[in-house]
Every structure is written in C-alpha cells, then in structure tokens.
Design a protein around this motif. Structure first.
Motif, mmCIF file in Angstrom:
data_model
loop_
_atom_site.group_PDB
_atom_site.id
_atom_site.type_symbol
_atom_site.label_atom_id
_atom_site.label_comp_id
_atom_site.label_asym_id
_atom_site.label_seq_id
_atom_site.Cartn_x
_atom_site.Cartn_y
_atom_site.Cartn_z
ATOM 1 N N GLU A 47 0.812 -1.220 0.000
ATOM 2 C CA GLU A 47 0.000 0.000 0.000
ATOM 3 C C GLU A 47 0.841 1.265 0.000
ATOM 4 O O GLU A 47 0.483 2.262 -0.601
ATOM 5 N N ARG A 48 1.970 1.215 0.696
ATOM 6 C CA ARG A 48 2.666 2.474 0.962
ATOM 7 C C ARG A 48 3.915 2.710 0.112
ATOM 8 O O ARG A 48 4.315 3.857 -0.072
ATOM 9 N N LEU A 49 4.565 1.637 -0.320
ATOM 10 C CA LEU A 49 5.817 1.836 -1.064
ATOM 11 C C LEU A 49 5.525 2.134 -2.532
ATOM 12 O O LEU A 49 4.558 1.597 -3.089
ATOM 13 N N PRO A 50 6.349 2.978 -3.165
ATOM 14 C CA PRO A 50 6.217 3.145 -4.611
ATOM 15 C C PRO A 50 6.358 1.760 -5.273
ATOM 16 O O PRO A 50 7.109 0.910 -4.788
ATOM 17 N N ARG A 51 5.655 1.570 -6.374
ATOM 18 C CA ARG A 51 5.546 0.237 -6.962
ATOM 19 C C ARG A 51 6.902 -0.419 -7.276
ATOM 20 O O ARG A 51 7.144 -1.586 -6.961
ATOM 21 N N ASP A 52 7.818 0.374 -7.866
ATOM 22 C CA ASP A 52 9.113 -0.207 -8.237
ATOM 23 C C ASP A 52 9.925 -0.591 -6.995
ATOM 24 O O ASP A 52 10.621 -1.609 -6.974
ATOM 25 N N VAL A 53 9.782 0.220 -5.948
ATOM 26 C CA VAL A 53 10.516 -0.086 -4.714
ATOM 27 C C VAL A 53 9.938 -1.354 -4.067
ATOM 28 O O VAL A 53 10.671 -2.240 -3.621
ATOM 29 N N TYR A 54 8.602 -1.420 -4.067
ATOM 30 C CA TYR A 54 7.948 -2.612 -3.520
ATOM 31 C C TYR A 54 8.436 -3.865 -4.241
ATOM 32 O O TYR A 54 8.810 -4.862 -3.614
ATOM 33 N N LYS A 55 8.450 -3.780 -5.564
ATOM 34 C CA LYS A 55 8.863 -4.949 -6.362
ATOM 35 C C LYS A 55 10.305 -5.337 -6.063
ATOM 36 O O LYS A 55 10.638 -6.513 -5.908
ATOM 37 N N ALA A 56 11.177 -4.327 -5.986
ATOM 38 C CA ALA A 56 12.596 -4.599 -5.724
ATOM 39 C C ALA A 56 12.773 -5.253 -4.353
ATOM 40 O O ALA A 56 13.545 -6.205 -4.190
ATOM 41 N N LEU A 57 12.015 -4.758 -3.377
ATOM 42 C CA LEU A 57 12.129 -5.303 -2.023
ATOM 43 C C LEU A 57 11.609 -6.742 -1.975
ATOM 44 O O LEU A 57 12.192 -7.615 -1.324
ATOM 45 N N GLN A 58 10.519 -6.982 -2.681
ATOM 46 C CA GLN A 58 9.961 -8.334 -2.719
ATOM 47 C C GLN A 58 10.945 -9.328 -3.313
ATOM 48 O O GLN A 58 10.991 -10.495 -2.928
ATOM 49 N N LYS A 59 11.735 -8.854 -4.293
ATOM 50 C CA LYS A 59 12.732 -9.748 -4.907
ATOM 51 C C LYS A 59 13.694 -10.261 -3.841
ATOM 52 O O LYS A 59 14.145 -11.399 -3.877
ATOM 53 N N THR A 60 14.033 -9.386 -2.898
ATOM 54 C CA THR A 60 14.932 -9.807 -1.827
ATOM 55 C C THR A 60 14.193 -10.695 -0.833
ATOM 56 O O THR A 60 14.694 -11.746 -0.430
ATOM 57 N N ILE A 61 12.995 -10.285 -0.454
ATOM 58 C CA ILE A 61 12.272 -11.018 0.582
ATOM 59 C C ILE A 61 11.852 -12.398 0.075
ATOM 60 O O ILE A 61 12.065 -13.408 0.738
#
Ligand code: ADP
Ligand code: MG
Length: 654
Positions: A47-61
C-alpha cells in the motif's frame, strides 16, 4: 524459602486475584481485527511503497536476491511514517548475541531541528546498518576489546514490527550482528548462511528430477513452546527461582504428575485469561499462534504457532518467550522458561518441527501421491538419515546447556543419543533397498516389485505409532526434533540441520550425477543412492524405547555418540568434520566455531557457578538460621519442661 505467608498469599490470590484490565476488549474485537496490525507486512508495503521499490524489495524477501541499497532510503522513510503514525518514538535493531538473549538498544526517531524543536529522522543507512558497541557481548576471542565495535545488519526476510509498552512504542528491526571484519557474533547470521547453502544443494537435487522453482527452497520450523506458570507470591519467596530460574532446595511434592491428570486437562481460568491476552498480543505481532494446552507437569503449559520459514519462526519464538514473560506479570504470575524449574516433575522443552520446501512445491518430506514425488521424498528422507548419522554429535551440541542437561537423558525428554524414529512401515521400505527384496516394502502387499520411479511402493503417510522417546521422529510430513530446551533459541539447531542437509543433498546430487554420467538410468541411480545410505547409515534408525538401559548399550555398540552432558557435547562443534562442513558450506569458519565452543562452555560453567554460590548463600542466610531457630525452640521447650517438672516436684514434695 517458601514461607507460610507466601503460601497463604498464593492461595488467596487464586480466589481474589483481579488482573489489571486487559488491553483488549475481547468481546468486541476478534483476532481478525488485530492480526498483524503491528507488523510492517506485505500489505503495508504494497500500500505504501512506490511500486518499483515494492517490487525490488519483494525480490529480496521472496526470491532471496541481494538487496538494492538504492531503495533503502525510500523504505526507511515509509517505515518511519508508518511507525510514527502508530505512536513509535524509538527504533531498535533486534539481534541474538551468543549469550542466548535477545538484545536491543533503543534510539530515538527524533533529533533536534536546531530551532528548538525536533524532527523525525530515519534514513536508509539507519535501517540497513546499526552500530553496536559489542564489547560487553561474549565474542570468544573473535573481536579484541580495542576493536570492540560490531554492527547490526538488517535481515530483510524477517518483517519489522512494533513493540508496545504502556508508555510508548518501539519500531523493531530484526538484524544480524557482525564484527567489522564480517565475522558472525550472533545466532542469526549462520542460520541465514546455512539457509542459502540448503537452497543451493536442494535445487541441485530437484534439478535432476527436472523440477525447477523460482522460489528459494527453505527450511520450515514449527516450534512448540513449553513453560511453567507460578504465582508471584511463591516466586518472590524463592531466591533460587528468582536468580537461577529453578529451585535448588525443596521437598518432593506430595502430589506430582503421577495421576497423569494434567496433560490436556481443563485449563485453570486465571491461566486461560493469561493465555488469551498473550495470544492476542502475539496476533498483533503477526505470530500465528494456534495451539494451547496443559502439559504433563502441574502448572506446565504449551503454546504452538503454525509453522513458518525457519528464520521467521525463530524470530517469532523469541517474541513468544518475551510476550509470555511480560503478560504473566499482568496476572500475578511468573512465567518460567527454565528447562527444569522443579525436581521430581517434568521439565520443559521446545519441539522443533522441521521440514524443507517452498510455496510452489510444498514440503519435500511429504511422501506424496505420485511415484515421482515418492522418489523425491525417498532422496530427501535418505539425505536426512545420512545427515543425522554423520553429524549427530553436532546436533547434540546445539541443544547442550547447563539447564537442558537436567532433561536430556532423564526419562522425560529424549535421550542424549541422537537417533531417528521412522516407524516400522517406512523402515521396511528403506530396509528393502538394502536387501533388494521389495515384496514386504509396502507393508505386506505381497507382490514383488522393481523399485524405481515408476514402480515405487505406496509410502506410508503416517508412521502410525507416535514414539515419544525418540529425539528425532518422522511425523508424516516433517521431522520433529525434540531435544531443544524451552529457553533456548532454535537458531543453532536450525543452522546445524540446514548445514547437515545441505551436505547430504550435495552428496546425493554428486552421486546421482556421477551414476547418470556413467550411463545408468535414473531409477538405478536413485536405487543405488538409497541403498548406499541404508548400508552406511541405518545405525541411526531406532524405533524402540529410547528410555531403556538396553538402548544405551545398543547405541554404543552401533557407534552412536552418547554425550551425556554439556562438557562432553560442546567439543563436537570443533571436530574436524564439523569445521569442514561449515567451511565448505560457507557458513562459519574454524574461528567462529571455536568461539562458540568457548562461549557456550563459559556460559555453562557460569551457570553452575551461580547456582553453587546461591546454594551456599541460601544455606547460610535461610536454612542455617532456621535450623538454629528451631534448635533454640527445642532448647527453650526443654528448659521450660524442666522448670515445670521442678515446680511440680516442689509442689508434690510440699
Ligand atoms: P504435537 O502433536 O506434536 O504436540 P502440535 O500441534 O502441538 O503437535 O505442533 C505441531 C507443530 O508442527 C505445529 O507448530 C505445526 O505448525 C508444525 N508443523 C506442521 N506441519 C509442518 C511442516 N510441514 N513443517 C514444519 N512444521 C510443521
Ligand atoms: Mg504439542
């Protein structure tokens, strides 16, 4: 020592104790309303992170890819706003130093703005890395005091959360703790490295089956936590319970657990209220607690969450222990996590339900319905058998502590000998590989078969009988490792299991690859690997009574280590084959292992020393004076009787 008044106060408390009002209106809210509300979870991030940042973070998680440091500032800013909206004033990097505790140092989220006010500040670098003056944590010679600083590094795979205190809220970030040279000073770093090794080697084996998955292969852990609850009036009357977590003196209780009337018994109301509040707090932290029940000993209970990826499960278990301790106070109770608080009744353990898999493939210890999944199961299961046989001593060392020494080897916890209970049916299947006779392998379906991917016998899903005396038991879709102590972090055992499994799976992959290269079929390769494991490692399989004296003799005959206490077990950490294992798998080097041996042995002798000092102190200040008082009472009685007799004689003589 427990005095009459402590006893009376405790008895009175049972009927009159009114806890402070709970933080929840249990009638108007449900777990669904609060579940995970204090967690910086996937939904909040989405909900809160910009879409590209969310995606990048998910790649790590999700996929275990290296964190892109470029996104850290954005994540930190969003995390800060979320935390402050929820009332946070401070943040902390949470880590597990080698003394077995949970460590936290709080820093304010606010800094002076130079104009008489404050501004909230939390940058990417504050999120990713913290400085911790580690000089007071044990380092086992890994870090000399002149370079005392260590640093904490964000563990992206375990979510940040808010810790509530009646007077404020703290943003908690799970982290690893390392020296500036990158040497691990904690329990999380090796666990994460071992998870990577497991993923690498498991994927090699799966690749040979033609199975590919984007998600990493992870270890799952379901940790059943046992604990005692004691009325505070009793606790405060006992210096030994307060300082050592267990009683050092005392009488055998007239009624213990001999009636078997505790296990699964009706939970006392005050205890149930405590459990409900603790669970509600844990729901807020996103801990999926599921099961609660009375345990075997009087005043002993268990709480168990649903299994999760091992790294998160360990963090959650640390939170469970903290919440149990804190919530107990609210109900006038003391939560004892010590492995053996009282002599003559059962102690407390922590069962580690361990499996391997991911969301795509499910658990690889599941026999499954198709011949192909059965074949995978046999390889993973055989790898596990080999692992425990080869590295049983290491596994034993990960559960060794002064307090757990009171359990292991006594007739209530598994013996200190590491063996595996497979159940008769599954044992038959494995034995069939050795003998080459498969006619009895499916539990008596009396037909001869060629073992192979296409023709494997149906495998039993449930081992049937639940053998409680085995330290490691196959329970249908996982192995249950039952030797952990209630107060221990599960991180060390998970690190060892993952490392051992990585080694065995790597060995399996090498074996299969070399057979295939020589022109054998996959079935032949599979069959020869499983036969080899059973030929070499079946000594570790034992389905009988682990408590019997005969088993100790038999185990010695089979060459299984019987390491009865911590000083015997700890040197296993630095055996050449263990150092070789951890170095090959890039988990820990020789120095990191040596440091652990030194620290854990130090911990052991300090515990024994504290208890000895406490014994002497209690004997001098409590028991000896009581003895003297009693002696004086007797003497006074004698004197007064003598006087009475004298008076009497005088009377009669007169
Ligand atoms: P028990 O009958 O052994 O006391 P519990 O229900 O108390 O069983 O606990 C069993 C634990 O095992 C739970 O934490 C559960 O989530 C966990 N578990 C179930 N399946 C798996 C699995 N595949 N891998 C790891 N843990 C699992
Ligand atoms: Mg249970």
């Amino acid at each position: 020592m427990s005095s009459n008044s402590a006893r009376l106060d405790a008895i009175r408390a049972i009927t009159t104790y009114k806890p402070e009002p709970a933080d929840f209106n249990f009638h108007e809210t449900s777990p669904m309303d609060v579940y995970s509300c204090n967690v910086f979870n996937d939904r909040v991030m989405r909900e809160r992170l910009p879409r590209d940042v969310y995606k990048a973070l998910q790649k790590t998680i999700r996929y275990g890819e290296t964190l892109d440091p470029g996104i850290a500032d954005t994540v930190a800013a969003v995390m800060k706003d979320w935390a402050i909206e929820h009332g946070a004033t401070h943040y902390t990097h949470i880590f597990y130093p080698l003394n077995g505790q949970t460590a936290e140092k709080h820093d304010s989220l606010f800094t002076p703005d130079g104009m008489g006010g404050v501004i909230a500040e939390f940058s990417g670098s504050m999120l990713i890395r913290g400085e911790a003056d580690g000089s007071s944590f044990p380092s086992g010679g890994l870090r000399s005091t002149f370079e005392a600083r260590g640093y904490t590094a964000w563990d992206v795979t375990s979510p940040a959360y808010l810790q509530e205190n009646p007077n404020g809220i703290i943003l908690c970030i799970p982290t690893m703790f390392l020296s500036w040279k990158g040497v691990s000073l904690d329990k999380k770093t090796p666990m994460i490295r071992a998870g990577q090794a497991l993923n690498r080697e498991a994927k090699r084996v799966l690749g040979l089956f033609g199975v590919h998955t984007d998600l990493p292969i992870v270890a799952y852990a379901g940790l059943e936590q046992e604990y005692f609850l004691i009325d505070n009036n009793y606790t405060f009357a006992r210096p030994d319970l307060l300082a050592a977590g267990r009683t050092l003196f005392g009488a055998r209780p007239p009624k213990g657990q001999e009636f078997s009337d505790q296990y699964f018994g009706v939970i006392p109301q005050r205890v149930l209220s405590f459990m409900m509040e603790a669970e509600r707090k844990l729901y807020k932290l996103g801990v999926p607690v599921q099961t609660r029940h009375n345990e075997v000993a009087p005043s002993q209970y268990e709480i168990a969450p649903l299994f999760e990826p091992a790294n998160v499960a360990v963090d959650h278990n640390h939170q469970i222990m903290a919440v149990l301790r804190n919530t107990a106070k609210h109900y006038g109770l003391k939560c004892l996590l010590h492995e053996k608080p009282f002599n003559f009744i059962n102690g407390s353990g922590k069962h580690l339900n361990y499996s391997i898999g991911n969301a795509d493939l499910g658990t690889l210890f599941n026999p499954g319905d198709t011949p192909q999944s059965n074949a995978k199961f046999l390889i993973f299961c055989a790898a596990f058998i080999r692992a425990v046989h080869k590295y049983g001593g290491l596994l034993r060392a990960t559960v060794a502590s002064a307090s757990n020494d009171h359990r292991l080897g006594a007739n209530e916890a598994p013996p200190a000998i590491m063996s595996i209970f497979l159940g008769d049916q599954l044992t038959n299947v494995f034995e069939a590989f050795r003998s080459g006779h498969f006619e009895h392998a499916d539990g008596g379906a009396k037909k001869s078969m060629n073992i192979g991917v296409d023709t494997l016998p149906p495998l039993p899903r449930d081992p049937g009988d639940r053998n409680r005396t085995s330290p490691v038991a196959f329970v249908g879709n996982r192995f249950e490792f039952r030797a952990l102590g209630s107060s221990q972090s599960a991180a060390d055992s998970i690190t060892a299991l993952n490392a051992m499994m990585a080694d065995s799976l790597g060995f399996a992959a090498d074996w299969l690859e070399s057979m295939l290269k020589k022109g054998h079929s996959f079935n032949e390769a599979l069959q020869s690997f499983v036969s080899h494991v059973i030929e070499e490692h079946s000594a570790v399989i034992f389905n009988g009574d682990g408590y019997s004296e005969a088993w100790h003799k038999e185990a010695v005959r089979r060459g299984l280590p019987d390491l009865r206490n911590t000083p015997e077990a700890m040197p296993e950490l630095v055996k050449p084959e263990v150092i070789d294992l951890f170095e090959r798998m890039h988990i820990m080097n020789r120095d990191e292992l040596r440091a652990r041996e030194e620290i854990y042995l130090g911990q052991y002798s300090k515990t024994i020393h504290t208890e000895a000092v406490l014994c002497v102190r209690m004997a001098r200040t409590d028991i000896y004076p009581s003895g003297l008082r009693y002696q004086k009472e007797l003497a006074d009685t004698c004197v007064s009787l003598k006087n009475l007799n004298k008076d009497y004689r005088t009377d009669t003589l007169d």
